[in-house]
Design a protein around this motif. Structure first.
Motif, PDB file in Angstrom:
ATOM      1  N   CYS A  62       0.825  -1.217   0.000  1.00 46.79           N
ATOM      2  CA  CYS A  62       0.000   0.000   0.000  1.00 46.79           C
ATOM      3  C   CYS A  62       0.859   1.268   0.000  1.00 46.79           C
ATOM      4  N   ILE A  63       0.522   2.174  -0.895  1.00 46.89           N
ATOM      5  CA  ILE A  63       1.262   3.435  -1.007  1.00 46.89           C
ATOM      6  C   ILE A  63       0.468   4.601  -0.394  1.00 46.89           C
ATOM      7  N   ALA A  64      -0.566   4.262   0.320  1.00 42.22           N
ATOM      8  CA  ALA A  64      -1.384   5.244   1.052  1.00 42.22           C
ATOM      9  C   ALA A  64      -1.956   6.341   0.151  1.00 42.22           C
ATOM     10  N   CYS A  65      -2.395   5.950  -1.030  1.00 36.39           N
ATOM     11  CA  CYS A  65      -2.938   6.954  -1.964  1.00 36.39           C
ATOM     12  C   CYS A  65      -4.372   7.359  -1.608  1.00 36.39           C
ATOM     13  N   GLY A  66      -5.065   6.498  -0.882  1.00 35.34           N
ATOM     14  CA  GLY A  66      -6.428   6.816  -0.447  1.00 35.34           C
ATOM     15  C   GLY A  66      -7.521   6.535  -1.463  1.00 35.34           C
ATOM     16  N   MET A  67      -7.181   5.940  -2.594  1.00 35.53           N
ATOM     17  CA  MET A  67      -8.194   5.649  -3.630  1.00 35.53           C
ATOM     18  C   MET A  67      -9.291   4.719  -3.109  1.00 35.53           C
ATOM     19  N   PRO A  73     -18.198   2.596  -1.305  1.00 38.42           N
ATOM     20  CA  PRO A  73     -19.547   3.163  -1.228  1.00 38.42           C
ATOM     21  C   PRO A  73     -20.119   3.181   0.182  1.00 38.42           C
ATOM     22  N   SER A  74     -19.559   2.396   1.070  1.00 40.89           N
ATOM     23  CA  SER A  74     -20.101   2.325   2.428  1.00 40.89           C
ATOM     24  C   SER A  74     -19.274   3.123   3.435  1.00 40.89           C
ATOM     25  N   GLY A  75     -18.200   3.708   2.966  1.00 45.40           N
ATOM     26  CA  GLY A  75     -17.361   4.516   3.869  1.00 45.40           C
ATOM     27  C   GLY A  75     -16.741   3.694   4.984  1.00 45.40           C
ATOM     28  N   CYS A  76     -16.287   2.496   4.653  1.00 39.76           N
ATOM     29  CA  CYS A  76     -15.718   1.652   5.726  1.00 39.76           C
ATOM     30  C   CYS A  76     -14.210   1.750   5.874  1.00 39.76           C
ATOM     31  N   ILE A  77     -13.549   2.460   4.978  1.00 36.35           N
ATOM     32  CA  ILE A  77     -12.076   2.472   5.019  1.00 36.35           C
ATOM     33  C   ILE A  77     -11.563   3.833   5.483  1.00 36.35           C
ATOM     34  N   ASN A  78     -10.546   3.801   6.331  1.00 32.49           N
ATOM     35  CA  ASN A  78      -9.867   5.023   6.746  1.00 32.49           C
ATOM     36  C   ASN A  78      -8.361   4.760   6.677  1.00 32.49           C
ATOM     37  N   VAL A  79      -7.725   5.371   5.665  1.00 32.88           N
ATOM     38  CA  VAL A  79      -6.281   5.162   5.480  1.00 32.88           C
ATOM     39  C   VAL A  79      -5.542   6.275   6.219  1.00 32.88           C
ATOM     40  N   ILE A  80      -4.686   5.886   7.144  1.00 28.94           N
ATOM     41  CA  ILE A  80      -3.934   6.881   7.925  1.00 28.94           C
ATOM     42  C   ILE A  80      -2.454   6.749   7.567  1.00 28.94           C
ATOM     43  N   LEU A  92       2.171   4.336   5.054  1.00 28.78           N
ATOM     44  CA  LEU A  92       0.965   3.898   5.750  1.00 28.78           C
ATOM     45  C   LEU A  92       1.260   3.643   7.226  1.00 28.78           C
ATOM     46  N   THR A  93       0.434   4.182   8.087  1.00 27.64           N
ATOM     47  CA  THR A  93       0.585   3.860   9.518  1.00 27.64           C
ATOM     48  C   THR A  93      -0.561   2.956   9.998  1.00 27.64           C
ATOM     49  N   SER A  94      -1.774   3.263   9.572  1.00 26.19           N
ATOM     50  CA  SER A  94      -2.917   2.400   9.920  1.00 26.19           C
ATOM     51  C   SER A  94      -3.862   2.310   8.730  1.00 26.19           C
ATOM     52  N   PHE A  95      -4.540   1.197   8.638  1.00 20.81           N
ATOM     53  CA  PHE A  95      -5.552   1.003   7.594  1.00 20.81           C
ATOM     54  C   PHE A  95      -6.778   0.471   8.321  1.00 20.81           C
ATOM     55  N   CYS A 112      -7.643  -0.052  -6.396  1.00 15.16           N
ATOM     56  CA  CYS A 112      -6.272   0.093  -5.882  1.00 15.16           C
ATOM     57  C   CYS A 112      -5.243   0.045  -7.026  1.00 15.16           C
ATOM     58  N   PRO A 113      -4.424   1.084  -7.176  1.00 14.50           N
ATOM     59  CA  PRO A 113      -3.451   1.087  -8.269  1.00 14.50           C
ATOM     60  C   PRO A 113      -2.208   0.247  -7.965  1.00 14.50           C
ATOM     61  N   ALA A 114      -2.075  -0.183  -6.713  1.00 12.37           N
ATOM     62  CA  ALA A 114      -0.863  -0.918  -6.319  1.00 12.37           C
ATOM     63  C   ALA A 114      -1.127  -2.392  -6.035  1.00 12.37           C
ATOM     64  N   ASP A 115      -2.323  -2.854  -6.339  1.00 15.07           N
ATOM     65  CA  ASP A 115      -2.683  -4.255  -6.073  1.00 15.07           C
ATOM     66  C   ASP A 115      -2.398  -4.602  -4.594  1.00 15.07           C
TER      67      ASP A 115
END
Ligand code: SF4
Ligand code: SF4
Length: 145
Positions: A62-67, A73-80, A92-95, A112-115
């Motif tokens: 993960c490159i923490a791009c936030g895509m 659609p459910s707003g379940c992800i928070n990339v920190i 990335l510190t937390s996902f 995800c652009p980084a698979d």
């Protein structure tokens, strides 16, 4: 009297056909396993909660791009993420995944652009509270190592 014997014959037939079904089931191959002592291999198409993937050097891709966060659609992800001193890019510190809201739609994986995310094969998640299903995927990956 005639009715009595015909009922008896009908009952006997019914018993015999029931026993035939039971006997057939007894000699048929077993299709269940004694979980949790035995476990079956999970099909590759199984959709467990999403998880982070690693590269060949066992680093988080993960490159923490936030895509994924934007596309869910459910707003379940928070990339920190944070930009560490001396580094050009954020890391990335937390996902955080709120699995209580996830519909396993897969849009995050596709975007995800980084698979860097995929479905896990986790099929026996259990918990007592809603918070048990709000998880940090970075920590989860570290705990697995
Ligand atoms: S699978 Fe769908 S609902 Fe679940 S985190 Fe990914 S985008 Fe969101
Ligand atoms: S889209 Fe992929 S690379 Fe970007 S933050 Fe999500 S998991 Fe990381």
């Amino acid at each position: 009297m005639g009715g009595y014997f015909s009922d008896l014959i009908e009952g006997g037939k019914s018993l015999a056909s029931g026993l035939a079904v039971t006997f057939k089931a007894m000699i048929s191959p077993v299709v269940t396993v004694q979980y949790p002592r035995e476990k079956i291999e999970i099909t590759p198409n199984f959709r467990g909660h999403i998880e982070l993937t690693l590269d060949a050097e066992q680093r988080i891709k993960c490159i923490a791009c936030g895509m994924c966060e934007k596309s869910c659609p459910s707003g379940c992800i928070n990339v920190i993420s944070e930009k560490k001193e001396g580094e050009k890019k954020k890391s990335l510190t937390s996902f955080m995944l709120n699995f209580t809201k996830c519909s396993l739609c897969g849009i995050c994986c596709e975007s995800c652009p980084a698979d860097a995310i995929r479905y896990s094969n986790e099929y026996n998640l259990a918990g007592f509270t809603r918070e048990d299903f709000i998880m940090d995927l970075v920590k989860r990956l570290e705990d697995k190592k």
